[in-house]
Write a protein that holds these residues in place. Sequence first.
Motif, PDB file in Angstrom:
ATOM      1  N   GLY A 153      -2.982  -6.801  19.195  1.00 15.56           N
ATOM      2  CA  GLY A 153      -3.321  -5.532  18.583  1.00 15.56           C
ATOM      3  C   GLY A 153      -2.173  -4.934  17.786  1.00 15.56           C
ATOM      4  N   PRO A 154      -2.445  -4.426  16.578  1.00 16.60           N
ATOM      5  CA  PRO A 154      -1.388  -3.857  15.741  1.00 16.60           C
ATOM      6  C   PRO A 154      -1.043  -2.421  16.114  1.00 16.60           C
ATOM      7  N   ASP A 155       0.234  -2.109  16.155  1.00 16.14           N
ATOM      8  CA  ASP A 155       0.709  -0.725  16.248  1.00 16.14           C
ATOM      9  C   ASP A 155       0.837  -0.212  14.820  1.00 16.14           C
ATOM     10  N   ILE A 156       0.048   0.781  14.456  1.00 17.04           N
ATOM     11  CA  ILE A 156      -0.038   1.176  13.040  1.00 17.04           C
ATOM     12  C   ILE A 156       0.554   2.570  12.861  1.00 17.04           C
ATOM     13  N   TYR A 157       1.664   2.622  12.128  1.00 14.56           N
ATOM     14  CA  TYR A 157       2.354   3.882  11.868  1.00 14.56           C
ATOM     15  C   TYR A 157       2.507   4.123  10.363  1.00 14.56           C
ATOM     16  N   SER A 158       1.421   3.958   9.658  1.00 14.84           N
ATOM     17  CA  SER A 158       1.335   4.358   8.250  1.00 14.84           C
ATOM     18  C   SER A 158      -0.033   4.976   8.059  1.00 14.84           C
ATOM     19  N   ASP A 159      -0.076   6.178   7.474  1.00 12.73           N
ATOM     20  CA  ASP A 159      -1.372   6.818   7.246  1.00 12.73           C
ATOM     21  C   ASP A 159      -1.904   6.557   5.843  1.00 12.73           C
ATOM     22  N   ASP A 160      -1.323   5.572   5.161  1.00 19.59           N
ATOM     23  CA  ASP A 160      -1.857   5.150   3.880  1.00 19.59           C
ATOM     24  C   ASP A 160      -3.216   4.481   4.114  1.00 19.59           C
ATOM     25  N   ARG A 161      -4.263   5.029   3.493  1.00 15.25           N
ATOM     26  CA  ARG A 161      -5.628   4.564   3.761  1.00 15.25           C
ATOM     27  C   ARG A 161      -5.790   3.068   3.470  1.00 15.25           C
ATOM     28  N   GLY A 162      -5.287   2.629   2.316  1.00 10.92           N
ATOM     29  CA  GLY A 162      -5.442   1.232   1.945  1.00 10.92           C
ATOM     30  C   GLY A 162      -4.734   0.296   2.902  1.00 10.92           C
ATOM     31  N   PHE A 163      -3.485   0.655   3.273  1.00 10.91           N
ATOM     32  CA  PHE A 163      -2.730  -0.202   4.188  1.00 10.91           C
ATOM     33  C   PHE A 163      -3.400  -0.237   5.558  1.00 10.91           C
ATOM     34  N   TYR A 164      -3.809   0.923   6.057  1.00 13.81           N
ATOM     35  CA  TYR A 164      -4.411   0.984   7.395  1.00 13.81           C
ATOM     36  C   TYR A 164      -5.655   0.093   7.447  1.00 13.81           C
ATOM     37  N   GLU A 165      -6.514   0.229   6.438  1.00 16.99           N
ATOM     38  CA  GLU A 165      -7.735  -0.578   6.441  1.00 16.99           C
ATOM     39  C   GLU A 165      -7.413  -2.064   6.312  1.00 16.99           C
ATOM     40  N   SER A 166      -6.395  -2.407   5.521  1.00 12.17           N
ATOM     41  CA  SER A 166      -6.033  -3.820   5.375  1.00 12.17           C
ATOM     42  C   SER A 166      -5.578  -4.413   6.709  1.00 12.17           C
ATOM     43  N   ILE A 167      -4.868  -3.610   7.509  1.00 12.52           N
ATOM     44  CA  ILE A 167      -4.416  -4.102   8.816  1.00 12.52           C
ATOM     45  C   ILE A 167      -5.601  -4.303   9.751  1.00 12.52           C
ATOM     46  N   LEU A 168      -6.540  -3.361   9.747  1.00 16.88           N
ATOM     47  CA  LEU A 168      -7.737  -3.536  10.580  1.00 16.88           C
ATOM     48  C   LEU A 168      -8.482  -4.800  10.178  1.00 16.88           C
ATOM     49  N   ASN A 169      -8.544  -5.090   8.888  1.00 13.13           N
ATOM     50  CA  ASN A 169      -9.234  -6.288   8.426  1.00 13.13           C
ATOM     51  C   ASN A 169      -8.502  -7.566   8.824  1.00 13.13           C
ATOM     52  N   VAL A 170      -7.167  -7.527   8.845  1.00 12.78           N
ATOM     53  CA  VAL A 170      -6.395  -8.713   9.235  1.00 12.78           C
ATOM     54  C   VAL A 170      -6.575  -9.027  10.716  1.00 12.78           C
ATOM     55  N   TYR A 171      -6.517  -7.993  11.563  1.00 16.70           N
ATOM     56  CA  TYR A 171      -6.548  -8.219  13.015  1.00 16.70           C
ATOM     57  C   TYR A 171      -7.963  -8.242  13.581  1.00 16.70           C
ATOM     58  N   ARG A 172      -8.957  -7.950  12.762  1.00 17.57           N
ATOM     59  CA  ARG A 172     -10.355  -8.109  13.161  1.00 17.57           C
ATOM     60  C   ARG A 172     -10.784  -9.528  12.807  1.00 17.57           C
ATOM     61  N   LYS A 230     -15.385  -0.973  12.258  1.00 17.37           N
ATOM     62  CA  LYS A 230     -14.977  -2.368  12.073  1.00 17.37           C
ATOM     63  C   LYS A 230     -14.983  -3.124  13.400  1.00 17.37           C
ATOM     64  N   GLY A 231     -15.583  -2.512  14.426  1.00 15.60           N
ATOM     65  CA  GLY A 231     -15.762  -3.210  15.695  1.00 15.60           C
ATOM     66  C   GLY A 231     -14.652  -3.045  16.699  1.00 15.60           C
ATOM     67  N   ALA A 232     -13.783  -2.056  16.544  1.00 18.81           N
ATOM     68  CA  ALA A 232     -12.643  -1.895  17.459  1.00 18.81           C
ATOM     69  C   ALA A 232     -13.103  -1.584  18.874  1.00 18.81           C
ATOM     70  N   ILE A 233     -12.368  -2.116  19.846  1.00 13.85           N
ATOM     71  CA  ILE A 233     -12.661  -1.837  21.249  1.00 13.85           C
ATOM     72  C   ILE A 233     -11.872  -0.627  21.754  1.00 13.85           C
ATOM     73  N   GLY A 234     -10.941  -0.103  20.936  1.00 17.23           N
ATOM     74  CA  GLY A 234     -10.187   1.058  21.381  1.00 17.23           C
ATOM     75  C   GLY A 234      -9.178   1.514  20.359  1.00 17.23           C
ATOM     76  N   PHE A 235      -8.660   2.725  20.620  1.00 17.27           N
ATOM     77  CA  PHE A 235      -7.782   3.419  19.674  1.00 17.27           C
ATOM     78  C   PHE A 235      -6.921   4.371  20.498  1.00 17.27           C
ATOM     79  N   SER A 236      -5.600   4.324  20.298  1.00 21.10           N
ATOM     80  CA  SER A 236      -4.728   5.097  21.173  1.00 21.10           C
ATOM     81  C   SER A 236      -3.526   5.677  20.430  1.00 21.10           C
ATOM     82  N   PRO A 237      -3.519   6.969  20.170  1.00 24.72           N
ATOM     83  CA  PRO A 237      -2.323   7.618  19.613  1.00 24.72           C
ATOM     84  C   PRO A 237      -1.167   7.577  20.610  1.00 24.72           C
TER      85      PRO A 237
END
Length: 534
Positions: A315-334, A361-368
Motif C-alpha cells: 500500500g502506498p503512503d501518499i503525501y501529495s494532494d496533487d489530483r493527477g499524481f494521487y490518482e496515478s498512484i491509486l491506478n499503479v497500486y490497484r 477504484k476499489g480500495a479496501i481502506g483509507f487512513s490519514p
Amino acid sequence: MKYLCRVFVTGLAAAVFSSSAYAVDPPRVVEKEGRHALLVDGTPFLVLGAQINNSSSWKASMPQVWPALHAMHANTVEAPVYWEQMEPERGTFDFSTIDMLVKQSREQHIRLVLLWFGTWKNGNMHYVPQWVKTDTRSYPRVINSLGEPIDVLSTNSRNNLEADKRAFTAMMRHLAEIDAVEHTVILVQVENESGIVGSVRDLSPEANRQFAERVPDDLLRITKKQPGTWQQVFGGKADEIFQAYYQAHYVNEIAEAGKREFNIPLYCNVWLSYPVAELPERQAPNPGIGYPSGGPVQEMLPLWKALTPAIDVIGPDIYSDDRGFYESILNVYRRSDNALWIPETGREDSYAPFLFMAPGKGAIGFSPFGIDRTGWSYTGEDGPKSHTENFGLLSPMSREIAQWSYDGKLKTAVESTGKAEQELDFGEWKAAVRFGFPQRDGRHAPGTKDLMGRALIAQLGRDEFLVAGFDVSVAFHQPGRLPGIRMQILSAEEGTYENGTWKPLRLWNGDQTDRGLIFGQHTVTAVRIRLGTF
C-alpha cells in the motif's frame, strides 16, 4: 507435552483477552474479477482508519488517542509496535504494549492495525533495540559510497534478518495466543517504508561480492532477462534492483515466518517516488535520496509482487494532494494481484476528497496520519475537519460500501481543475454530477474554490441508487436525454444505515430534487432514490 502446554496457554490467554463467547472468522483479503475486499468477521469491511503518531503507542498517551478517533468516526486505529520496546534484551520479549493496544481497542470497539517498526522505519533503523545498535560487528550496517556506515541495517546480512524474524515471529505467536478468537487485529504491517536512505545499496565488501556474481535464477525468470552479472543484466538500474531483490526476500522471509504462527493479512507500506521539482532534464529518480532505495516504489512494484508471496498487500503512503499524481498512484497500486489500500495519507482538508476517489477504484481502506491529541498534531478538541465529515457520512454504511465496491456497483466522482461537471455511467442510467453552488439554470456549474466537491453513487437495483456527497448536485437521466425527459423520481429517501438496515428519515422533493439531488458543503447525509420512465 510441549504441544499440550502451549494449547493450554493459548486457550487461557484467549479467555483472558476475549469478551466474546465465540470465535469469528479470521480476516483475509479476497479477490473477485480483479476487485478486492478485506473480509472482517466474514464480510467486506472498509477501513476508515486513523494512524496515530509514531510515539503515541504508550499507555500514557492512549487517553489522548481514543477521543480523537471517536470524534473522527474512525472504525480502525493504526498503532506502531516498537522492536526496541518489545525486545529490550536479546531473546527477552515484553508484550505489554501489544496487550494494551488489543485490550483497549476492544474496549473502544475499534479494530486494530499493528505497525511493526523493526529493521526499518522510514528508510532508517531507528527502532531497532540498543543491543543491535551497539553491536555493529554482529549486526552490520549499510556502507555508503564514501566507505562509511550509515543508519540502516544491511539486508545482505543473515544476522540482521534472523534477529528481526525472531522478534516478528514472537509477536505473531503472541497475537495468536490473545487474538485468535475475536480478531481485533485485522492487518499487520511488516516494517515501515523499508529501504535505504543515504545510499542506493549496501557497498560493503560482502554486498559487493554478491553484486559481482550472476543474477539469481528466480529474478531472471521474473524479469525475462538473459544470464549475467547484475551490471551486465540491468545496467544503470542494477544497484536499485539489487537492493530491491535482497530487501524483498528479507521482508518476505520475515512475513512468511510470522504467518506460520498467525495467518492474518500482512502488508507493506511504501515511501513513494515523487515528481522532482526541477527542470525536465533534472527530473530523474534518485533512489536512496529521493526515496528509500529498494522499496516497492512505483517502478519496483511488479518485482516486489513477484518476490513477496507472503505479503498480501502493498500500500502506498501518499503525501501529495496533487489530483493527477494521487490518482496515478491509486491506478499503479490497484492491480488484479494487489488490493488497493492507503495506509497513510495527509490529514489536511485537501486530502479529504481522495477518500471518495479511493473506494471508487476499489480500495479496501483509507487512513490519514497523525490522528491524536498528544500535541504533535492536535490538542484539546481539535481534529481534522473534512476527514471527520467524510468518516461521519460513510461510517454507518462502511460495510455496505465495501460490499458494493467488491460487487462492482460503486462509482465516485471527485472535483478537479476544469472538471466541475462529470458523468458516471450505470448503463441504462447516467448520473450527471455537478460541483459547486450556486448552480444557475442554463449555466455551467461553478465548481468550488478549493476543489472539495465529491460524490459517491451505488447502484442498488436496476432503477435504484444510493447517493451521497459534498458540494455537489446529482441528476439522473437516460442515455441521450436530459434529466427530467421521459423519466421521473419515484421516491428520494434521506436516511442512514443502522447495522445493515436502511432507516429512512424523510422524503426529498421540490427544491431538493428538481435540479438534481442537492448536497451542500457540510451536508452529512445519504439519499436512496428510485427512478422510473414514462
